[in-house]
Design a protein around this motif. Sequence first.
Motif, PDB file in Angstrom:
ATOM      1  N   PHE A  12       0.697  -1.068  -0.080  1.00  0.00           N
ATOM      2  CA  PHE A  12       0.013  -0.021  -0.278  1.00  0.00           C
ATOM      3  C   PHE A  12       0.706   1.170   0.324  1.00  0.00           C
ATOM      4  CE2 PHE A  12      -3.943   1.700   2.227  1.00  0.00           C
ATOM      5  CZ  PHE A  12      -4.359   2.867   1.326  1.00  0.00           C
ATOM      6  N   PRO A  13       1.059   1.668  -1.126  1.00  0.00           N
ATOM      7  CA  PRO A  13       2.247   2.894  -1.217  1.00  0.00           C
ATOM      8  C   PRO A  13       1.622   3.936  -0.647  1.00  0.00           C
ATOM      9  CG  PRO A  13       1.745   1.871  -3.527  1.00  0.00           C
ATOM     10  CD  PRO A  13       0.703   1.188  -2.669  1.00  0.00           C
ATOM     11  N   VAL A  14       2.334   4.902  -0.243  1.00  0.00           N
ATOM     12  CA  VAL A  14       1.670   6.272   0.508  1.00  0.00           C
ATOM     13  C   VAL A  14       2.412   7.377  -0.411  1.00  0.00           C
ATOM     14  CG1 VAL A  14       2.416   8.061   2.313  1.00  0.00           C
ATOM     15  CG2 VAL A  14       2.246   5.505   2.781  1.00  0.00           C
ATOM     16  N   ALA A  72      -0.209   7.906   8.011  1.00  0.00           N
ATOM     17  CA  ALA A  72       0.185   8.053   6.590  1.00  0.00           C
ATOM     18  C   ALA A  72      -0.667   7.876   5.582  1.00  0.00           C
ATOM     19  CB  ALA A  72       1.349   7.031   6.423  1.00  0.00           C
ATOM     20  N   HIS A  73      -1.858   7.134   5.908  1.00  0.00           N
ATOM     21  CA  HIS A  73      -2.887   6.838   4.791  1.00  0.00           C
ATOM     22  C   HIS A  73      -4.016   7.688   5.083  1.00  0.00           C
ATOM     23  CE1 HIS A  73      -0.830   3.832   2.666  1.00  0.00           C
ATOM     24  NE2 HIS A  73      -0.817   2.746   3.699  1.00  0.00           N
ATOM     25  N   GLY A  74      -3.831   8.590   5.945  1.00  0.00           N
ATOM     26  CA  GLY A  74      -4.894   9.605   6.161  1.00  0.00           C
ATOM     27  C   GLY A  74      -5.521   9.836   7.607  1.00  0.00           C
ATOM     28  N   ALA A  77      -8.948   9.963   9.782  1.00  0.00           N
ATOM     29  CA  ALA A  77     -10.090   9.933   8.825  1.00  0.00           C
ATOM     30  C   ALA A  77      -9.622  10.222   7.594  1.00  0.00           C
ATOM     31  CB  ALA A  77     -11.213  10.162   9.635  1.00  0.00           C
ATOM     32  N   ARG A  78     -10.170   9.455   6.637  1.00  0.00           N
ATOM     33  CA  ARG A  78      -9.937  10.099   5.300  1.00  0.00           C
ATOM     34  C   ARG A  78     -11.169   9.984   4.647  1.00  0.00           C
ATOM     35  NH1 ARG A  78      -5.644   6.640   1.918  1.00  0.00           N
ATOM     36  NH2 ARG A  78      -6.155   8.154   0.323  1.00  0.00           N
ATOM     37  N   LEU A  79     -11.319  10.808   3.314  1.00  0.00           N
ATOM     38  CA  LEU A  79     -12.588  10.472   2.672  1.00  0.00           C
ATOM     39  C   LEU A  79     -12.087   9.234   1.426  1.00  0.00           C
ATOM     40  CD1 LEU A  79     -15.272  11.363   1.019  1.00  0.00           C
ATOM     41  CD2 LEU A  79     -13.577  12.845  -0.380  1.00  0.00           C
ATOM     42  N   ALA A 108      -9.482  12.184  -0.196  1.00  0.00           N
ATOM     43  CA  ALA A 108      -8.609  13.261   0.602  1.00  0.00           C
ATOM     44  C   ALA A 108      -8.398  12.596   1.844  1.00  0.00           C
ATOM     45  CB  ALA A 108      -9.369  14.505   0.728  1.00  0.00           C
ATOM     46  N   LYS A 109      -7.197  12.564   2.170  1.00  0.00           N
ATOM     47  CA  LYS A 109      -6.558  11.979   3.407  1.00  0.00           C
ATOM     48  C   LYS A 109      -6.683  13.132   4.507  1.00  0.00           C
ATOM     49  CE  LYS A 109      -2.349  10.440   1.880  1.00  0.00           C
ATOM     50  NZ  LYS A 109      -1.224   9.658   2.143  1.00  0.00           N
ATOM     51  N   TRP A 110      -6.709  12.870   5.869  1.00  0.00           N
ATOM     52  CA  TRP A 110      -6.831  13.897   6.820  1.00  0.00           C
ATOM     53  C   TRP A 110      -7.905  14.671   6.379  1.00  0.00           C
ATOM     54  CZ3 TRP A 110      -2.067  14.009   4.170  1.00  0.00           C
ATOM     55  CH2 TRP A 110      -1.061  13.333   4.482  1.00  0.00           C
TER      56      TRP A 110
HETATM   57  N1  MTE Z   1      -4.576  15.227   2.300  1.00  0.00           N
HETATM   58  C1  MTE Z   1      -4.025  14.662   1.405  1.00  0.00           C
HETATM   59  N2  MTE Z   1      -4.764  13.742   0.861  1.00  0.00           N
HETATM   60  C2  MTE Z   1      -4.384  13.244  -0.249  1.00  0.00           C
HETATM   61  C3  MTE Z   1      -3.115  13.150  -0.779  1.00  0.00           C
HETATM   62  C4  MTE Z   1      -2.436  14.275  -0.383  1.00  0.00           C
HETATM   63  O1  MTE Z   1      -1.236  14.539  -0.583  1.00  0.00           O
HETATM   64  N3  MTE Z   1      -2.920  14.842   0.937  1.00  0.00           N
HETATM   65  N4  MTE Z   1      -2.734  12.494  -1.933  1.00  0.00           N
HETATM   66  C5  MTE Z   1      -3.779  11.882  -2.772  1.00  0.00           C
HETATM   67  C6  MTE Z   1      -3.055  10.892  -3.647  1.00  0.00           C
HETATM   68  S1  MTE Z   1      -2.394  11.620  -5.111  1.00  0.00           S
HETATM   69  C7  MTE Z   1      -3.312   9.564  -3.527  1.00  0.00           C
HETATM   70  S2  MTE Z   1      -2.818   8.427  -4.857  1.00  0.00           S
HETATM   71  C8  MTE Z   1      -3.817   8.934  -2.321  1.00  0.00           C
HETATM   72  C9  MTE Z   1      -2.734   8.117  -1.691  1.00  0.00           C
HETATM   73  O2  MTE Z   1      -3.225   7.569  -0.449  1.00  0.00           O
HETATM   74  P1  MTE Z   1      -2.245   6.638   0.253  1.00  0.00           P
HETATM   75  O3  MTE Z   1      -0.951   7.521   0.562  1.00  0.00           O
HETATM   76  O4  MTE Z   1      -3.148   6.211   1.299  1.00  0.00           O
HETATM   77  O5  MTE Z   1      -1.795   5.588  -0.611  1.00  0.00           O
HETATM   78  O6  MTE Z   1      -4.195   9.868  -1.572  1.00  0.00           O
HETATM   79  C10 MTE Z   1      -4.680  11.211  -1.819  1.00  0.00           C
HETATM   80  N5  MTE Z   1      -5.114  11.926  -0.817  1.00  0.00           N
END
Ligand code: MTE
Length: 199
Positions: free
Chosen positions: A29-31, A144-146, A149-151, A162-164
């Motif tokens: 799971f790349p970041v 690192a993955h948000g 909570a993330r969208l 969107a992460k965070w």
């Molecule tokens: N807040 C935030 N959300 C983000 C990003 C970011 O830089 N900041 N990168 C986006 C991109 S380009 C991708 S591919 C995914 C990556 O999620 P991951 O790091 O969990 O793989 O998050 C997305 N959401």
Amino acid sequence: MTDFSPGFRGRARPDSDRLPPGQYLVDDFPVLSTGPTPQIDTDSWTFTIINETGETYDWNWQQFQTLPRDRPHVDIHCVTRWSKLDTDWSGVSLDTLLAAVETQAEYALAYSYGGYTTNMPLEDLLDGQAWIADQFGNRELDPAHGGPARLLVPHLYLWKSAKWIRGIRLLDQDESGFWEEAGYHDYGDPWREQRYQGD
Ligand SMILES: Nc1nc2c(c(=O)[nH]1)N[C@H]1C(S)=C(S)[C@@H](COP(=O)(O)O)O[C@H]1N2
Ligand SMILES: [Mo]
């Protein structure tokens, strides 16, 4: 006992049919983040929807945790060409959150702690297509993955997830987010390979 044809045992579709054009499969799971990972304390976390007339609807962490949950099992696709199949999440559907919100808006702009933004049509957040996810693989979501909570909008390229996440603004007019400003597609359908503006 059903007699399965070879190669079809236990799976509805072969993995290759689940891979959008121009993508390759990964197991890890790349970041991918544009900046440092913000440290967000759930004691001060809030999620806010702002409608087109400026009315706000807020949930703190405790309130968010009382909402009904889904456990989406989905494939995710990053515009940098990796796809990951069969990911397991837990979170609150945007249908649940938006049910409380009065709006006629057509567009949404997600905004995050740290300043990231990304836009999509509001209808893409409805009908079981999007979640505010706070768990991945039965564990709390890694910062690192948000996390916290993330969208999660898995039918669009992952930059839309969107992460965070801090909130969502509902808008009458579309407004580009961070990557969309930089030339990425406003919609971002991986199956139509909508990577950049004009695709
Ligand atoms: N807040 C935030 N959300 C983000 C990003 C970011 O830089 N900041 N990168 C986006 C991109 S380009 C991708 S591919 C995914 C990556 O999620 P991951 O790091 O969990 O793989 O998050 C997305 N959401
Ligand atoms: Mo990405």
